[in-house]
Motif scaffolding. Structure first.
Motif, PDB file in Angstrom:
ATOM      1  N   SER A   1     -18.232   5.626  24.585  1.00 16.51           N
ATOM      2  CA  SER A   1     -16.698   5.607  23.946  1.00 16.51           C
ATOM      3  C   SER A   1     -16.840   6.615  22.917  1.00 16.51           C
ATOM      4  O   SER A   1     -15.943   7.221  22.429  1.00 16.51           O
ATOM      5  CB  SER A   1     -16.100   4.434  23.717  1.00 16.51           C
ATOM      6  N   LYS A   2     -17.776   6.240  21.941  1.00 10.45           N
ATOM      7  CA  LYS A   2     -18.061   7.109  20.682  1.00 10.45           C
ATOM      8  C   LYS A   2     -18.634   8.515  21.152  1.00 10.45           C
ATOM      9  O   LYS A   2     -18.782   9.494  20.014  1.00 10.45           O
ATOM     10  CB  LYS A   2     -19.096   6.331  19.652  1.00 10.45           C
ATOM     11  N   LEU A   3     -18.941   8.964  22.190  1.00 15.85           N
ATOM     12  CA  LEU A   3     -19.398  10.166  22.455  1.00 15.85           C
ATOM     13  C   LEU A   3     -18.418  10.959  23.186  1.00 15.85           C
ATOM     14  O   LEU A   3     -18.868  12.183  23.679  1.00 15.85           O
ATOM     15  CB  LEU A   3     -20.685  10.090  23.485  1.00 15.85           C
ATOM     16  N   PHE A   4     -17.298  10.570  23.552  1.00 14.71           N
ATOM     17  CA  PHE A   4     -16.098  11.055  24.055  1.00 14.71           C
ATOM     18  C   PHE A   4     -15.736  12.319  23.561  1.00 14.71           C
ATOM     19  O   PHE A   4     -15.170  12.391  22.466  1.00 14.71           O
ATOM     20  CB  PHE A   4     -15.189  10.197  24.431  1.00 14.71           C
ATOM     21  N   PRO A   5     -15.981  13.632  24.011  1.00 17.51           N
ATOM     22  CA  PRO A   5     -15.628  15.014  23.405  1.00 17.51           C
ATOM     23  C   PRO A   5     -14.357  15.389  23.508  1.00 17.51           C
ATOM     24  O   PRO A   5     -13.489  14.875  24.232  1.00 17.51           O
ATOM     25  CB  PRO A   5     -16.423  15.903  24.318  1.00 17.51           C
ATOM     26  N   LEU A   6     -14.123  16.368  22.569  1.00 20.53           N
ATOM     27  CA  LEU A   6     -12.617  17.087  22.709  1.00 20.53           C
ATOM     28  C   LEU A   6     -12.553  17.885  24.202  1.00 20.53           C
ATOM     29  O   LEU A   6     -13.478  18.248  24.579  1.00 20.53           O
ATOM     30  CB  LEU A   6     -12.491  18.123  21.724  1.00 20.53           C
ATOM     31  N   GLN A   7     -11.346  17.684  24.879  1.00 14.36           N
ATOM     32  CA  GLN A   7     -11.165  18.190  26.211  1.00 14.36           C
ATOM     33  C   GLN A   7     -10.726  19.657  25.864  1.00 14.36           C
ATOM     34  O   GLN A   7     -10.183  19.731  24.888  1.00 14.36           O
ATOM     35  CB  GLN A   7     -10.143  17.355  26.901  1.00 14.36           C
ATOM     36  N   SER A   8     -11.148  20.626  26.715  1.00 11.94           N
ATOM     37  CA  SER A   8     -10.928  21.910  26.533  1.00 11.94           C
ATOM     38  C   SER A   8      -9.340  22.243  26.474  1.00 11.94           C
ATOM     39  O   SER A   8      -8.786  23.194  25.838  1.00 11.94           O
ATOM     40  CB  SER A   8     -11.474  22.728  27.596  1.00 11.94           C
TER      41      SER A   8
ATOM     42  N   GLU B   1     -10.731  28.837  19.191  1.00  5.67           N
ATOM     43  CA  GLU B   1     -11.212  28.074  18.497  1.00  5.67           C
ATOM     44  C   GLU B   1     -10.492  27.164  17.783  1.00  5.67           C
ATOM     45  O   GLU B   1     -11.061  26.269  17.032  1.00  5.67           O
ATOM     46  CB  GLU B   1     -12.276  28.908  17.520  1.00  5.67           C
ATOM     47  N   LYS B   2      -9.071  27.047  18.118  1.00  8.61           N
ATOM     48  CA  LYS B   2      -8.319  26.125  17.169  1.00  8.61           C
ATOM     49  C   LYS B   2      -7.577  25.150  18.250  1.00  8.61           C
ATOM     50  O   LYS B   2      -7.409  25.339  19.423  1.00  8.61           O
ATOM     51  CB  LYS B   2      -7.066  26.830  16.694  1.00  8.61           C
TER      52      LYS B   2
END
Length: 312
Positions: A234-241, A247-248
């Motif tokens: 859960s703490k490693l869940f990245p931002l989804q593309s 880059e914003k």
């Protein structure tokens, strides 16, 4: 990737996703053969009318939001689809007045449905057969063959919630979904796997939810819930593309009620594990995951050899 440019057909069921049921066998059959996923939209502006929503959401499908804003502000600076995508010839078939006007400003050739058959079509088998024949003819597909040239590279078919008129002169959403189901059946019968048309036709079926509120999306959220998430990760869940543009971060992603999309072209598109055309199945088994709606046309144009490699 195909060894020749594809020709694209996009069937867009505007506001119809909620009305798909198990009886729509041809929609589910397509999903089982196709690559399925979601297209995200931004939240709707406050006090947006239904007519404004229809045009705005279609503008996102065409990555033409700036053009939509320019139309609203009466600006004359609008790039056409042909100018943006290497001379791509595109058309839209719709009965919606707002889309007719907006499509024309984008350089789309606009046809109302009655231009395909002299009068408003019914839901009879002959009607869908005729429309299927005319759609494929526009794309240069005739008698099972692919002509060297075609009138259009890409055709959109817009069927809005209740806009069409059935044989009794009534406007009903249920009949719109039945019509799309029959249309998909007709196209898939002609574009059989291994056929010349099947290998050159890139078919996209897009179904949206139309006007929605936050409460509508309680069970239709693309976000991974705490119950679905592995606690160890859960703490490693990245931002989804899909939440980024360049880059914003995209600051206005609507996480509920996305558009549902299935894409199929024989021996070109991938196949995932989805078996039905439904939000639940796409979320659990779809391979296309989530992309912003304004990236959709770029992906299709790439298949038509009218854009650089999608995502590059």
């Amino acid at each position: 990737m195909a060894d020749k440019a594809s020709r694209g057909l996009v069937i867009y069921g505007d506001g119809l996703a909620s009305f798909i049921n198990p009886s729509h066998a041809h929609l589910h059959s397509l999903a089982s053969k196709a690559f399925c996923g979601f297209l995200t939209l931004p939240n709707a502006p406050l006090s947006e009318s239904e007519d404004e929503r229809i045009v705005r959401e279609f503008a996102y499908l065409l990555d033409a939001c700036e053009a939509y804003q320019n139309v609203s502000s009466q600006s004359t600076s609008i790039q056409t689809i042909s100018e943006r995508f290497m001379g791509m010839k595109a058309a839209i078939i719709t009965n919606n007045p707002g889309l007719k006007s907006f499509g024309g400003k984008l350089g789309l050739t606009v046809f109302p449905f009655n231009d395909l058959k002299g009068n408003e079509f019914s839901l009879s088998g002959s009607s869908t057969e005729f429309v299927t024949f005319e759609l494929l003819k526009m794309l240069g597909f005739q008698e099972g063959k692919t002509l060297e040239t075609s009138q259009f590279d890409l055709v959109f078919v817009h069927v809005g919630a209740g806009e069409r008129v059935n044989a009794e002169g009534q406007k009903t959403i249920a009949n719109d979904v039945e019509y799309i189901d029959a249309l998909v059946d007709g196209i898939m019968r002609i574009a059989q796997p291994g056929s010349e048309i099947g290998s050159r036709l890139h078919l996209s079926l897009v179904m949206s939810y139309g006007y929605v509120t936050e409460g509508d999306g309680r069970d239709l959220s693309i976000l991974t819930s705490e119950d679905e998430m592995d606690p160890a990760l859960s703490k490693l869940f990245p931002l989804q593309s899909y939440t980024m543009k360049g880059e914003k971060p995209r600051n206005d992603v609507r996480y509920h009620c996305p558009m549902l999309i299935s894409q199929w072209q024989y021996a070109v598109t991938r196949v995932d594990m989805a078996e039905t055309f439904s939000f639940k199945d796409f979320k659990e088994h779809g391979g296309n995951l989530v992309i912003p709606a304004d990236r959709f046309l770029h992906e299709v144009a790439f298949k038509l050899w009218k854009a650089p490699k999608y995502g590059a």
